[in-house]
Design a protein around this motif. Structure first.
Motif, PDB file in Angstrom:
ATOM      1  N   PRO A  58       0.842  -1.199   0.000  1.00 57.94           N
ATOM      2  CA  PRO A  58       0.000   0.000   0.000  1.00 57.94           C
ATOM      3  C   PRO A  58       0.882   1.256   0.000  1.00 57.94           C
ATOM      4  O   PRO A  58       1.975   1.247   0.570  1.00 57.94           O
ATOM      5  N   GLY A  59       0.473   2.299  -0.641  1.00 59.85           N
ATOM      6  CA  GLY A  59       1.248   3.544  -0.662  1.00 59.85           C
ATOM      7  C   GLY A  59       1.047   4.330   0.632  1.00 59.85           C
ATOM      8  O   GLY A  59       0.347   3.888   1.528  1.00 59.85           O
ATOM      9  N   TRP A  60       1.688   5.465   0.727  1.00 59.42           N
ATOM     10  CA  TRP A  60       1.487   6.330   1.884  1.00 59.42           C
ATOM     11  C   TRP A  60       1.685   7.763   1.440  1.00 59.42           C
ATOM     12  O   TRP A  60       2.150   7.998   0.333  1.00 59.42           O
ATOM     13  N   LEU A  61       1.325   8.686   2.307  1.00 63.26           N
ATOM     14  CA  LEU A  61       1.397  10.085   1.912  1.00 63.26           C
ATOM     15  C   LEU A  61       2.841  10.575   1.973  1.00 63.26           C
ATOM     16  O   LEU A  61       3.597  10.224   2.878  1.00 63.26           O
ATOM     17  N   HIS A  62       3.205  11.380   0.999  1.00 61.22           N
ATOM     18  CA  HIS A  62       4.531  12.000   0.975  1.00 61.22           C
ATOM     19  C   HIS A  62       4.659  12.897   2.212  1.00 61.22           C
ATOM     20  O   HIS A  62       3.674  13.474   2.681  1.00 61.22           O
ATOM     21  N   LEU A  63       5.887  13.006   2.707  1.00 66.12           N
ATOM     22  CA  LEU A  63       6.109  13.795   3.921  1.00 66.12           C
ATOM     23  C   LEU A  63       5.589  15.230   3.782  1.00 66.12           C
ATOM     24  O   LEU A  63       5.003  15.780   4.726  1.00 66.12           O
ATOM     25  N   SER A  64       5.767  15.832   2.583  1.00 64.43           N
ATOM     26  CA  SER A  64       5.263  17.208   2.411  1.00 64.43           C
ATOM     27  C   SER A  64       3.748  17.245   2.577  1.00 64.43           C
ATOM     28  O   SER A  64       3.203  18.167   3.192  1.00 64.43           O
ATOM     29  N   THR A  65       3.066  16.229   2.017  1.00 64.23           N
ATOM     30  CA  THR A  65       1.601  16.186   2.140  1.00 64.23           C
ATOM     31  C   THR A  65       1.207  15.996   3.609  1.00 64.23           C
ATOM     32  O   THR A  65       0.239  16.600   4.088  1.00 64.23           O
ATOM     33  N   GLN A  66       1.980  15.161   4.303  1.00 65.93           N
ATOM     34  CA  GLN A  66       1.641  14.935   5.715  1.00 65.93           C
ATOM     35  C   GLN A  66       1.738  16.229   6.523  1.00 65.93           C
ATOM     36  O   GLN A  66       0.838  16.558   7.285  1.00 65.93           O
ATOM     37  N   ILE A  67       2.829  16.976   6.300  1.00 66.34           N
ATOM     38  CA  ILE A  67       3.002  18.202   7.095  1.00 66.34           C
ATOM     39  C   ILE A  67       1.962  19.243   6.675  1.00 66.34           C
ATOM     40  O   ILE A  67       1.403  19.954   7.502  1.00 66.34           O
ATOM     41  N   LEU A  68       1.652  19.270   5.360  1.00 69.62           N
ATOM     42  CA  LEU A  68       0.619  20.211   4.901  1.00 69.62           C
ATOM     43  C   LEU A  68      -0.708  19.904   5.602  1.00 69.62           C
ATOM     44  O   LEU A  68      -1.406  20.807   6.062  1.00 69.62           O
ATOM     45  N   ARG A  69      -1.030  18.610   5.691  1.00 77.27           N
ATOM     46  CA  ARG A  69      -2.314  18.252   6.326  1.00 77.27           C
ATOM     47  C   ARG A  69      -2.335  18.620   7.808  1.00 77.27           C
ATOM     48  O   ARG A  69      -3.375  19.009   8.332  1.00 77.27           O
ATOM     49  N   GLU A  70      -1.171  18.504   8.458  1.00 81.82           N
ATOM     50  CA  GLU A  70      -1.119  18.925   9.871  1.00 81.82           C
ATOM     51  C   GLU A  70      -1.374  20.426   9.965  1.00 81.82           C
ATOM     52  O   GLU A  70      -2.078  20.903  10.850  1.00 81.82           O
ATOM     53  N   ILE A  71      -0.764  21.166   9.019  1.00 79.29           N
ATOM     54  CA  ILE A  71      -0.940  22.632   9.019  1.00 79.29           C
ATOM     55  C   ILE A  71      -2.411  22.986   8.749  1.00 79.29           C
ATOM     56  O   ILE A  71      -3.001  23.817   9.434  1.00 79.29           O
ATOM     57  N   TYR A  72      -3.018  22.294   7.778  1.00 81.14           N
ATOM     58  CA  TYR A  72      -4.439  22.569   7.474  1.00 81.14           C
ATOM     59  C   TYR A  72      -5.291  22.337   8.720  1.00 81.14           C
ATOM     60  O   TYR A  72      -6.186  23.119   9.033  1.00 81.14           O
ATOM     61  N   ALA A  73      -5.013  21.237   9.418  1.00 83.17           N
ATOM     62  CA  ALA A  73      -5.854  20.884  10.569  1.00 83.17           C
ATOM     63  C   ALA A  73      -5.803  21.994  11.616  1.00 83.17           C
ATOM     64  O   ALA A  73      -6.829  22.376  12.184  1.00 83.17           O
ATOM     65  N   ILE A  74      -4.583  22.530  11.834  1.00 75.58           N
ATOM     66  CA  ILE A  74      -4.457  23.557  12.883  1.00 75.58           C
ATOM     67  C   ILE A  74      -5.158  24.851  12.464  1.00 75.58           C
ATOM     68  O   ILE A  74      -5.883  25.467  13.243  1.00 75.58           O
ATOM     69  N   PHE A  75      -4.975  25.244  11.199  1.00 79.66           N
ATOM     70  CA  PHE A  75      -5.578  26.512  10.776  1.00 79.66           C
ATOM     71  C   PHE A  75      -7.086  26.402  10.571  1.00 79.66           C
ATOM     72  O   PHE A  75      -7.823  27.353  10.846  1.00 79.66           O
ATOM     73  N   THR A  76      -7.565  25.257  10.112  1.00 79.57           N
ATOM     74  CA  THR A  76      -9.031  25.162   9.923  1.00 79.57           C
ATOM     75  C   THR A  76      -9.721  25.198  11.286  1.00 79.57           C
ATOM     76  O   THR A  76     -10.800  25.759  11.421  1.00 79.57           O
ATOM     77  N   GLU A  77      -9.037  24.687  12.301  1.00 81.59           N
ATOM     78  CA  GLU A  77      -9.599  24.762  13.657  1.00 81.59           C
ATOM     79  C   GLU A  77      -9.761  26.216  14.099  1.00 81.59           C
ATOM     80  O   GLU A  77     -10.635  26.547  14.884  1.00 81.59           O
ATOM     81  N   MET A  78      -8.888  27.097  13.553  1.00 76.58           N
ATOM     82  CA  MET A  78      -8.981  28.524  13.908  1.00 76.58           C
ATOM     83  C   MET A  78      -9.881  29.275  12.915  1.00 76.58           C
ATOM     84  O   MET A  78      -9.859  30.510  12.867  1.00 76.58           O
ATOM     85  N   GLY A  79     -10.609  28.564  12.089  1.00 76.88           N
ATOM     86  CA  GLY A  79     -11.572  29.219  11.203  1.00 76.88           C
ATOM     87  C   GLY A  79     -11.018  29.626   9.850  1.00 76.88           C
ATOM     88  O   GLY A  79     -11.652  30.390   9.117  1.00 76.88           O
ATOM     89  N   PHE A  80      -9.832  29.134   9.492  1.00 83.76           N
ATOM     90  CA  PHE A  80      -9.271  29.454   8.174  1.00 83.76           C
ATOM     91  C   PHE A  80      -9.749  28.415   7.158  1.00 83.76           C
ATOM     92  O   PHE A  80      -9.844  27.231   7.475  1.00 83.76           O
ATOM     93  N   GLN A  81     -10.054  28.868   5.952  1.00 86.27           N
ATOM     94  CA  GLN A  81     -10.356  27.907   4.888  1.00 86.27           C
ATOM     95  C   GLN A  81      -9.064  27.645   4.095  1.00 86.27           C
ATOM     96  O   GLN A  81      -8.123  28.435   4.133  1.00 86.27           O
ATOM     97  N   VAL A  82      -9.028  26.500   3.393  1.00 82.32           N
ATOM     98  CA  VAL A  82      -7.855  26.160   2.576  1.00 82.32           C
ATOM     99  C   VAL A  82      -8.215  26.455   1.123  1.00 82.32           C
ATOM    100  O   VAL A  82      -9.201  25.942   0.601  1.00 82.32           O
ATOM    101  N   LEU A  83      -7.426  27.324   0.503  1.00 76.80           N
ATOM    102  CA  LEU A  83      -7.750  27.783  -0.843  1.00 76.80           C
ATOM    103  C   LEU A  83      -6.567  27.519  -1.757  1.00 76.80           C
ATOM    104  O   LEU A  83      -5.454  27.946  -1.458  1.00 76.80           O
ATOM    105  N   GLU A  84      -6.809  26.791  -2.850  1.00 78.98           N
ATOM    106  CA  GLU A  84      -5.700  26.530  -3.777  1.00 78.98           C
ATOM    107  C   GLU A  84      -5.703  27.555  -4.901  1.00 78.98           C
ATOM    108  O   GLU A  84      -6.751  27.835  -5.467  1.00 78.98           O
ATOM    109  N   THR A  85      -4.541  28.081  -5.203  1.00 79.65           N
ATOM    110  CA  THR A  85      -4.433  29.077  -6.284  1.00 79.65           C
ATOM    111  C   THR A  85      -3.371  28.600  -7.285  1.00 79.65           C
ATOM    112  O   THR A  85      -2.560  27.753  -6.950  1.00 79.65           O
ATOM    113  N   PRO A  86      -3.393  29.136  -8.524  1.00 80.32           N
ATOM    114  CA  PRO A  86      -2.552  28.552  -9.590  1.00 80.32           C
ATOM    115  C   PRO A  86      -1.037  28.690  -9.386  1.00 80.32           C
ATOM    116  O   PRO A  86      -0.575  29.683  -8.831  1.00 80.32           O
TER     117      PRO A  86
END
Ligand code: FA5
Length: 342
Positions: free
Chosen positions: A104-132
């Motif tokens: 089975p595959g697993w998430l790349h380390l960059s993706t893992q840290i990004l997801r940790e960052i998203y979790a902390i900021f979304t808890e503070m009411g930030f949305q995650v927005l992707e731009t080009p």
């Protein structure tokens, strides 16, 4: 002479029948038909025969030559066929054997840290927005107070595309303008993650492609105090409740005032080590209050609205968290490295 030719043909053909490899066949060809081969010698000596004998011997010699060449071709064909049968036999695949399981595959380390960052900021009411990732010079530089002649352009060595005015973004800050224009006149609270590209020397701390996470909050009463509170909370959630964070004066053309955000070094606990260059602090983000002109470019009236922004490098954060010494490991796809974070 004719007898000699006959003898030569017989010997050559009987030797040929005994051969069992292409190498031996080649040796045989050289011995009889090669430049210094026996038959070639006979052919050469015909010139010394009396004139009346020459045509007959000549004809016979050519016949022998043809016969030997034909026999050689035939033998070569037979040996090749034998060889391919042997290879098929030796390299036979048992297609009924069970396949090797794909793990089975697993998430790349960059993706893992990004997801940790998203979790902390979304808890503070930030949305995650992707731009080009492919941006205009206008968004990446000009609307961020970096006109073409501005010396701050030196801070971002840029990959330009062949289309005039189009480039690979050097930071996620152009996303600020996209977010503002998308939500103006509403307040905004967003993080903007994504890849950035810089045409600069790759070293243990700098890649030519890396992630950034931009943060943006715009509203009627947003202050530097909010930036400090939000960022300190983020650092403590990610690195532990006793982390200390400090803001150091800095300069970015699109924030005023601007700051670098440092965190006490998690390796030495602030005592000083190689990682923090013996200062006890490591830089984790650029930040500041959104410049009034940038607010205006995004559609907001700076007399009414204020905002803060920050931009950090998740790979550098992961390096601190996991004590990784070289950023080049992230994207060189060596499974021995990546597997450690499975
Ligand atoms: C900027 O790019 C600003 N846009 C940040 C900002 C945003 C300031 C909003 C104010 C307001 P800087 O060039 O310092 O700043 O890059 C920010 C972070 O990106 C760095 O701290 C680092 O973590 C990461 N980074 C920059 N260059 C590289 C690189 N070559 N390789 C890996 N990470 C990098």
């Amino acid at each position: 002479m004719l007898e000699q030719l006959d003898q030569l043909k017989e010997t050559a053909l009987s030797e040929l029948r005994e051969l069992s490899s292409m190498e031996a066949l080649n040796r045989w060809r050289v011995a009889y038909l090669g430049r210094k081969g026996s038959l070639t010698n006979v052919l050469r000596s015909i010139g010394q025969l009396p004139a009346e004998e020459r045509p007959l011997v000549g004809q016979e010699a050519n016949r022998v030559k043809l016969a030997l060449e034909e026999a050689l071709d035939e033998m070569a064909g037979a040996l090749k066929r034998e060889e391919s049968v042997r290879l098929l036999e030796e390299e036979r695949l048992d297609v009924t054997l069970p396949g090797r399981p794909v793990g089975p595959g697993w998430l790349h380390l960059s993706t893992q840290i990004l997801r940790e960052i998203y979790a902390i900021f979304t808890e503070m009411g930030f949305q995650v927005l992707e731009t080009p990732e492919v941006e205009s010079d206008i968004n990446n530089f000009q609307l961020l107070n970096i006109p073409p002649y501005h010396p701050a352009r030196d801070m971002w060595s840029t990959f330009y595309t062949t289309r005039e005015g189009v480039l690979l973004r050097t930071h996620t800050s152009p996303g600020q303008l996209r977010a503002m224009r998308m939500y103006c006149p509403e307040p905004v609270r967003a993080i903007l993650p994504g890849k950035c590209y810089r045409y600069e020397a790759v070293t243990a701390r700098a890649e030519f492609m890396f992630y950034q996470v931009e943060g943006l909050a715009i509203g009627r009463h947003v202050t530097m105090g909010d930036l400090k509170g939000v960022f300190t909370n983020f650092a403590r959630k990610l690195f532990g409740a006793d982390r200390r964070v400090r803001f150091r004066c800095s300069y970015f053309p699109f924030t005023e005032p601007s700051a670098e955000i440092d965190m006490d070094c998690i390796i030495c606990g602030g005592k000083g080590c190689r990682v923090c260059k013996h200062t006890g602090w490591v830089e984790i983000s650029g930040a500041g209050m959104v410049h009034p002109q940038v607010l205006r470019n995004g559609g907001y009236d700076p007399e009414v609205y204020t905002g803060f922004a920050f931009g950090m490098g998740p790979e550098r954060i992961a390096m601190l968290k996991h004590r990784i010494e070289d950023i080049r490991y992230f994207f060189s796809n060596d499974l021995r490295f990546l597997r450690q974070f499975a």
